[in-house]
Design a protein around this motif. Structure first.
Motif, short mmCIF file in Angstrom:
data_model
loop_
_atom_site.label_atom_id
_atom_site.label_comp_id
_atom_site.label_asym_id
_atom_site.label_seq_id
_atom_site.Cartn_x
_atom_site.Cartn_y
_atom_site.Cartn_z
N MET A 189 0.85 -1.19 0.00
CA MET A 189 0.00 0.00 0.00
C MET A 189 0.89 1.23 0.00
SD MET A 189 -3.03 1.09 2.64
CE MET A 189 -3.42 -0.61 2.98
N ARG A 190 0.70 2.14 -0.95
CA ARG A 190 1.52 3.35 -1.01
C ARG A 190 1.16 4.30 0.11
NH1 ARG A 190 1.60 5.68 -6.98
NH2 ARG A 190 3.35 6.85 -6.15
N MET A 191 2.10 5.19 0.41
CA MET A 191 1.96 6.13 1.51
C MET A 191 1.04 7.30 1.13
SD MET A 191 4.00 6.36 4.46
CE MET A 191 5.66 6.01 3.90
N LEU A 192 0.16 7.69 2.08
CA LEU A 192 -0.65 8.88 1.92
C LEU A 192 0.11 10.06 2.50
CD1 LEU A 192 -3.49 10.24 1.37
CD2 LEU A 192 -3.97 9.78 3.78
N GLY A 193 0.14 11.16 1.79
CA GLY A 193 0.71 12.40 2.31
C GLY A 193 -0.40 13.31 2.79
N HIS A 230 -3.75 -0.60 8.69
CA HIS A 230 -4.02 0.84 8.60
C HIS A 230 -3.30 1.48 7.42
CE1 HIS A 230 -6.49 1.61 12.15
NE2 HIS A 230 -5.84 0.59 12.70
N VAL A 231 -3.66 2.72 7.12
CA VAL A 231 -3.12 3.44 5.98
C VAL A 231 -1.77 4.04 6.35
CG1 VAL A 231 -3.50 5.33 4.36
CG2 VAL A 231 -5.46 3.99 5.18
N PRO A 232 -0.69 3.68 5.66
CA PRO A 232 0.58 4.37 5.89
C PRO A 232 0.43 5.85 5.52
CG PRO A 232 0.89 2.38 4.57
CD PRO A 232 -0.58 2.65 4.62
N ALA A 233 0.89 6.73 6.39
CA ALA A 233 0.68 8.16 6.15
C ALA A 233 1.82 8.96 6.73
CB ALA A 233 -0.64 8.62 6.76
N LEU A 238 6.42 15.96 0.95
CA LEU A 238 5.64 14.72 0.90
C LEU A 238 6.05 13.85 -0.29
CD1 LEU A 238 2.18 16.21 1.89
CD2 LEU A 238 3.65 14.77 3.31
N GLU A 239 6.37 14.49 -1.39
CA GLU A 239 6.89 13.73 -2.53
C GLU A 239 8.20 13.03 -2.14
OE1 GLU A 239 5.40 16.36 -6.38
OE2 GLU A 239 7.29 16.85 -5.39
N ALA A 240 9.08 13.77 -1.49
CA ALA A 240 10.38 13.21 -1.09
C ALA A 240 10.22 12.06 -0.11
CB ALA A 240 11.25 14.30 -0.48
N ALA A 241 9.14 12.08 0.66
CA ALA A 241 8.87 11.00 1.61
C ALA A 241 8.27 9.77 0.94
CB ALA A 241 7.94 11.50 2.71
N GLY A 242 8.00 9.86 -0.34
CA GLY A 242 7.48 8.71 -1.07
C GLY A 242 5.97 8.60 -1.09
N CYS A 243 5.26 9.69 -0.81
CA CYS A 243 3.80 9.63 -0.77
C CYS A 243 3.22 9.50 -2.17
CB CYS A 243 3.25 10.87 -0.07
SG CYS A 243 3.79 10.99 1.65
N GLY A 244 2.17 8.69 -2.29
CA GLY A 244 1.56 8.45 -3.58
C GLY A 244 0.35 9.30 -3.88
N ALA A 245 -0.23 9.91 -2.86
CA ALA A 245 -1.36 10.83 -3.01
C ALA A 245 -1.32 11.80 -1.85
CB ALA A 245 -2.69 10.09 -3.05
N ILE A 246 -2.04 12.91 -1.99
CA ILE A 246 -1.99 13.96 -0.98
C ILE A 246 -3.41 14.35 -0.59
CG2 ILE A 246 -1.31 16.36 -0.51
CD1 ILE A 246 1.06 15.87 -2.45
N ALA A 247 -3.65 14.44 0.71
CA ALA A 247 -4.91 14.96 1.26
C ALA A 247 -4.59 16.24 2.01
CB ALA A 247 -5.54 13.94 2.21
N ILE A 248 -5.48 17.21 1.91
CA ILE A 248 -5.26 18.52 2.54
C ILE A 248 -6.45 18.81 3.45
CG2 ILE A 248 -4.75 20.95 2.17
CD1 ILE A 248 -3.98 20.25 -0.71
N PRO A 249 -6.33 18.59 4.76
CA PRO A 249 -7.44 18.86 5.68
C PRO A 249 -7.57 20.35 6.01
CG PRO A 249 -5.62 17.87 6.88
CD PRO A 249 -5.21 17.89 5.44
N LEU A 279 -12.30 9.34 4.63
CA LEU A 279 -12.88 8.22 3.90
C LEU A 279 -12.38 8.19 2.45
CD1 LEU A 279 -16.55 8.27 5.24
CD2 LEU A 279 -14.86 6.44 5.56
N ALA A 280 -12.25 9.35 1.84
CA ALA A 280 -11.71 9.40 0.48
C ALA A 280 -10.27 8.89 0.45
CB ALA A 280 -11.79 10.81 -0.07
N SER A 281 -9.52 9.22 1.49
CA SER A 281 -8.13 8.78 1.57
C SER A 281 -8.04 7.28 1.76
CB SER A 281 -7.43 9.49 2.75
OG SER A 281 -7.46 10.90 2.57
#
Length: 235
Positions: free
Chosen positions: A1-5, A34-37, A70-81, A218-220
């Motif tokens: 599972m790829r990392m969420l940023g 759980h979701v890696p984040a 977040l890109e440098a950390a290897g995140c595959g998608a980004i959520a902005i709360p 939930l979208a994440s």
């Protein structure tokens, strides 16, 4: 599972609540489910409403700095709360090849789950309302507070949450939500990530509300599960 940023810090409490919701809403039986984040919580991002409404400092450079991290950390998608930060969504998405999960789309999905087709009440910062982020993307009619209510109740309540005086924010926010309901709203969208925190500090409201922190969580989770389903065997 790829990392969420998670591009956060706007404000810090909303970001912390997003991480809590991400955990609680994930169907998991063990840590590994759980979701890696990675949370990038930078409260130094200039005020988004101040920038849009009053010509304040542009937050985009700080937002892009967070995206690079977040890109440098290897995140595959980004959520902005942070709802108001989505006023710079197009520029942020153009600057990265990672998908940015749009909070308004997450709120629209929450309304569909509730079976609500409108009209809905919309509470948010003055910047979010002025940029018409929800009115032009949500897909249903939005009823918003008048200017006096916005200035005297909504924005002071948002400031209370940002100042960690969460319980004090409940009464004014509940008053505004009930006023929108009285005007014919089938549900009220809490379109600022401080507002669900204030609403949760008192008695539950008597009508449906959409918590945009939970909706984005939930979208994440949906993104993460799709990533897992698409992984190659043994990966």
């Amino acid at each position: 599972m790829r990392m969420l940023g998670v591009l956060g810090g706007m404000g810090p409490l909303a970001s912390a609540e997003f991480m809590r919701q991400l955990t609680l809403l994930t169907p998991a039986a063990r840590d590994q489910d759980h979701v890696p984040a990675v949370l990038w919580s930078d409260p130094r991002v200039p005020d988004r409403t101040e920038a849009r409404v009053h010509g304040g400092e542009d937050p985009l450079p700080a937002l892009l700095r967070g995206i690079r991290a977040l890109e440098a950390a290897g995140c595959g998608a980004i959520a902005i709360p942070c709802n108001t930060a989505h006023g710079w969504y197009a520029q942020m998405q153009a600057a990265t090849d990672r998908p940015i999960l749009h909070i308004v789309d997450a709120a629209a999905a929450a309304l569909r789950r509730l079976g609500i087709t409108g009209p809905v009440g919309l509470m948010g910062t003055t910047g979010t309302l002025a940029m018409r982020l929800y009115q032009e993307r949500l897909g249903v009619e939005c009823l918003t507070p008048d200017a006096e209510t916005q200035a005297s109740l909504v924005m002071p309540a948002v400031a209370l949450v940002k100042a960690n005086r969460v319980a004090e924010a409940y009464a004014p926010l509940a008053e505004v939500a009930r006023g929108l309901r009285a005007r014919g709203a089938a549900a009220v969208v809490l379109g600022c990530t401080e507002i669900p925190l204030g609403i949760a500090a008192g008695p539950e409201l008597e009508f449906p509300v959409v918590d945009t922190i939970a909706a984005l969580a939930l979208a994440s989770i949906g993104w993460a599960r799709a990533e897992l389903a698409g992984a190659a065997p043994g990966s």
